[in-house]
Design an enzyme around this catalytic site. Structure first.
Site, PDB file in Angstrom:
ATOM      1  N   LYS A  36       0.864  -1.192   0.000  1.00 39.76           N
ATOM      2  CA  LYS A  36       0.000   0.000   0.000  1.00 39.76           C
ATOM      3  C   LYS A  36       0.903   1.245   0.000  1.00 39.76           C
ATOM      4  O   LYS A  36       2.128   1.139   0.171  1.00 39.76           O
ATOM      5  CB  LYS A  36      -0.913  -0.036   1.216  1.00 39.76           C
ATOM      6  CG  LYS A  36      -0.152   0.026   2.525  1.00 39.76           C
ATOM      7  CD  LYS A  36      -1.043  -0.283   3.714  1.00 39.76           C
ATOM      8  CE  LYS A  36      -0.237  -0.103   4.999  1.00 39.76           C
ATOM      9  NZ  LYS A  36      -0.905  -0.643   6.170  1.00 39.76           N
ATOM     10  N   TYR A 275      15.046  32.819   1.236  1.00 39.82           N
ATOM     11  CA  TYR A 275      13.924  33.665   1.630  1.00 39.82           C
ATOM     12  C   TYR A 275      14.072  34.110   3.073  1.00 39.82           C
ATOM     13  O   TYR A 275      14.441  33.305   3.940  1.00 39.82           O
ATOM     14  CB  TYR A 275      12.606  32.893   1.521  1.00 39.82           C
ATOM     15  CG  TYR A 275      12.152  32.620   0.106  1.00 39.82           C
ATOM     16  CD1 TYR A 275      11.897  33.664  -0.785  1.00 39.82           C
ATOM     17  CD2 TYR A 275      11.954  31.314  -0.328  1.00 39.82           C
ATOM     18  CE1 TYR A 275      11.460  33.399  -2.070  1.00 39.82           C
ATOM     19  CE2 TYR A 275      11.510  31.051  -1.614  1.00 39.82           C
ATOM     20  CZ  TYR A 275      11.267  32.101  -2.482  1.00 39.82           C
ATOM     21  OH  TYR A 275      10.836  31.839  -3.737  1.00 39.82           O
TER      22      TYR A 275
HETATM   23  C1  PLP Z   1      -0.074  -1.596   6.863  1.00 36.11           C
HETATM   24  C2  PLP Z   1      -0.609  -2.869   7.333  1.00 36.11           C
HETATM   25  C3  PLP Z   1       0.255  -3.952   7.575  1.00 36.11           C
HETATM   26  C4  PLP Z   1       1.758  -3.857   7.466  1.00 36.11           C
HETATM   27  O1  PLP Z   1       2.311  -3.097   8.527  1.00 36.11           O
HETATM   28  P1  PLP Z   1       3.895  -2.924   8.700  1.00 36.11           P
HETATM   29  O2  PLP Z   1       4.038  -2.306  10.036  1.00 36.11           O
HETATM   30  O3  PLP Z   1       4.349  -1.996   7.632  1.00 36.11           O
HETATM   31  O4  PLP Z   1       4.514  -4.257   8.577  1.00 36.11           O
HETATM   32  C5  PLP Z   1      -0.333  -5.154   7.950  1.00 36.11           C
HETATM   33  N1  PLP Z   1      -1.684  -5.265   8.063  1.00 36.11           N
HETATM   34  C6  PLP Z   1      -2.530  -4.248   7.843  1.00 36.11           C
HETATM   35  C7  PLP Z   1      -3.989  -4.458   7.985  1.00 36.11           C
HETATM   36  C8  PLP Z   1      -2.028  -3.012   7.480  1.00 36.11           C
HETATM   37  O5  PLP Z   1      -2.863  -1.995   7.275  1.00 36.11           O
END
Ligand code: PLP
Length: 383
Positions: A36, A275
């Protein structure tokens, strides 16, 4: 170079990290690669094929648009799971393409059943149960109704998984809350099993839980941050390393963000730089102008604070970060030429700029900083 900066993605670093993660979970637990947030800023189109070539057979995304990008970028078929958003329009596409997805309310379960019926094809769902995170997930009070719906829809709904997500496994502060979540998960799985609902996979662990709570591995772990070579928190790293004989970080960062010197300028003692008046030259200075600013994800919070690497030496940002550029102090770095390589993030010579140090300076978390790297910076694969 058409662009003013680019991001290198290291194949060997990824292979190293996958190997390390597989060592932790063992051969019987599946590794789902979480991509993601544009693969945590690494770029879905570049990262995912590399991960597939490195042995990843299961991917997790947040939404249907990421799922589509993933499918278009992979040369071979894969198992794909959407953990979050699917609009009803995309549900039909997902089911038709064998994409698995989380279901966390009755509405989606009914909608999925309807679409699967229409397509004459089973939907592969992962029932997400609420265990204490209070984000998405069926409430335990909804479980009886969910069980009924699953039993009634068994021709159209295949129970691929039961899952949950922990609320902060990267900090011992949350230990009790996590343990309560583990207990709640077990109990809800039992309730499903008593009703002859046997999911193909149970999964709960993100990176931090994988390291800190081995009992949460079950059949699959969903790993994001660690495959990219970052620890979920300094605490998780300390906990891991305290149990090892060798005190070196087994993970390697995949990302290197590079630019080059666009211009060089000499400034006299007492002049203001950039700036406003936030930086006044305390001596005669030489500056390198680097063509990366906040429009490129280099936070304005790093004004007068950030540093970059030039010729393997740390150079401080002076003045405010502009939209498309920044000034860095190269007074003490001899022979810097125009077009000289500048490392914004990653390694040069024996020095490195880590996302952690970046994060501490700009009060952005690892996760946030990475995912804010703009999509339009080119990503190049290197060994
Ligand atoms: C983002 C996410 C993960 C992965 O988390 P990490 O800390 O990056 O390993 C796993 N499960 C869900 C539901 C997530 O949203």
């Amino acid at each position: 170079m058409l662009h003013s900066s680019y991001i290198e993605i290291s194949k060997s670093a990824l292979q190293n990290n996958i190997h390390f993660i597989k060592g932790i979970i063992g051969p019987n637990v599946q590794l789902s690669s979480v991509i993601k947030g544009n693969a945590y800023g690494h770029g879905i189109e570049q990262f995912a094929p590399l991960a597939q070539a490195s042995g990843i057979r299961h991917f997790s995304v947040f939404s249907a648009d990421e799922a589509e990008r993933l499918l278009q970028s992979l040369p071979k078929p894969t198992t794909l799971m959407i953990m979050g958003y699917i609009g009803n329009e995309a549900l039909e596409w997902a089911i038709a393409n064998d994409i698995e997805f989380f279901v966390f309310d009755i509405d989606r379960l009914e909608e999925a059943t309807k679409v699967a019926k229409k397509l004459g094809k089973q939907a592969k769902v992962h029932i997400e149960v609420e265990t204490g995170m209070n984000r998405t997930g069926f409430e335990s009070s909804e479980l009886p109704q969910t069980i009924n719906s699953l039993i009634n829809a068994s021709d159209y709904i295949s129970l691929q998984g039961v899952c949950t997500h922990f609320a902060g496994a990267e900090s011992y502060q949350n230990h009790e809350r996590i343990m309560a979540q583990v207990a709640s998960f077990k109990q809800q799985v039992q309730q499903l099993k008593r009703n002859s609902l046997t999911p193909a996979q149970l999964h709960t662990a993100c990176s931090a839980a994988m390291v800190a709570y081995p009992e949460t591995h079950y059949d699959m772990v969903r790993i994001g941050i660690m495959q990219y070579g970052f620890w979920p928190s300094p605490e998780t790293f300390r906990q891991y390393i305290s149990q090892q004989e060798e005190k070196i970080d087994p993970l390697r960062r995949i990302i290197n963000w590079k630019s080059n010197v666009m211009a060089i300028k000499h400034v006299s003692h007492g002049e203001y730089i950039g700036y406003g008046t936030s930086f006044q030259a305390p001596r005669d200075m030489t500056l390198a102008i680097v063509p990366v600013g906040y429009a490129w994800g280099y936070s304005r919070n790093l004004s007068n604070l950030g540093h970059v690497l030039i010729k393997g030496v740390r150079a401080n940002v002076v003045g405010t970060i502009n939209m498309n550029g920044m000034m860095v102090d190269i007074t003490d770095i001899p022979d810097v030429q125009k077009h000289e390589e500048v490392v914004l993030l990653g390694v040069q010579g024996s020095e490195s700029i880590t996302v952690a140090s970046f994060g501490e300076l700009s009060t952005q978390l690892n996760y946030e900083l990475l995912t804010r790297l703009p999509v339009n910076i080119p990503r190049l694969i290197v060994d």
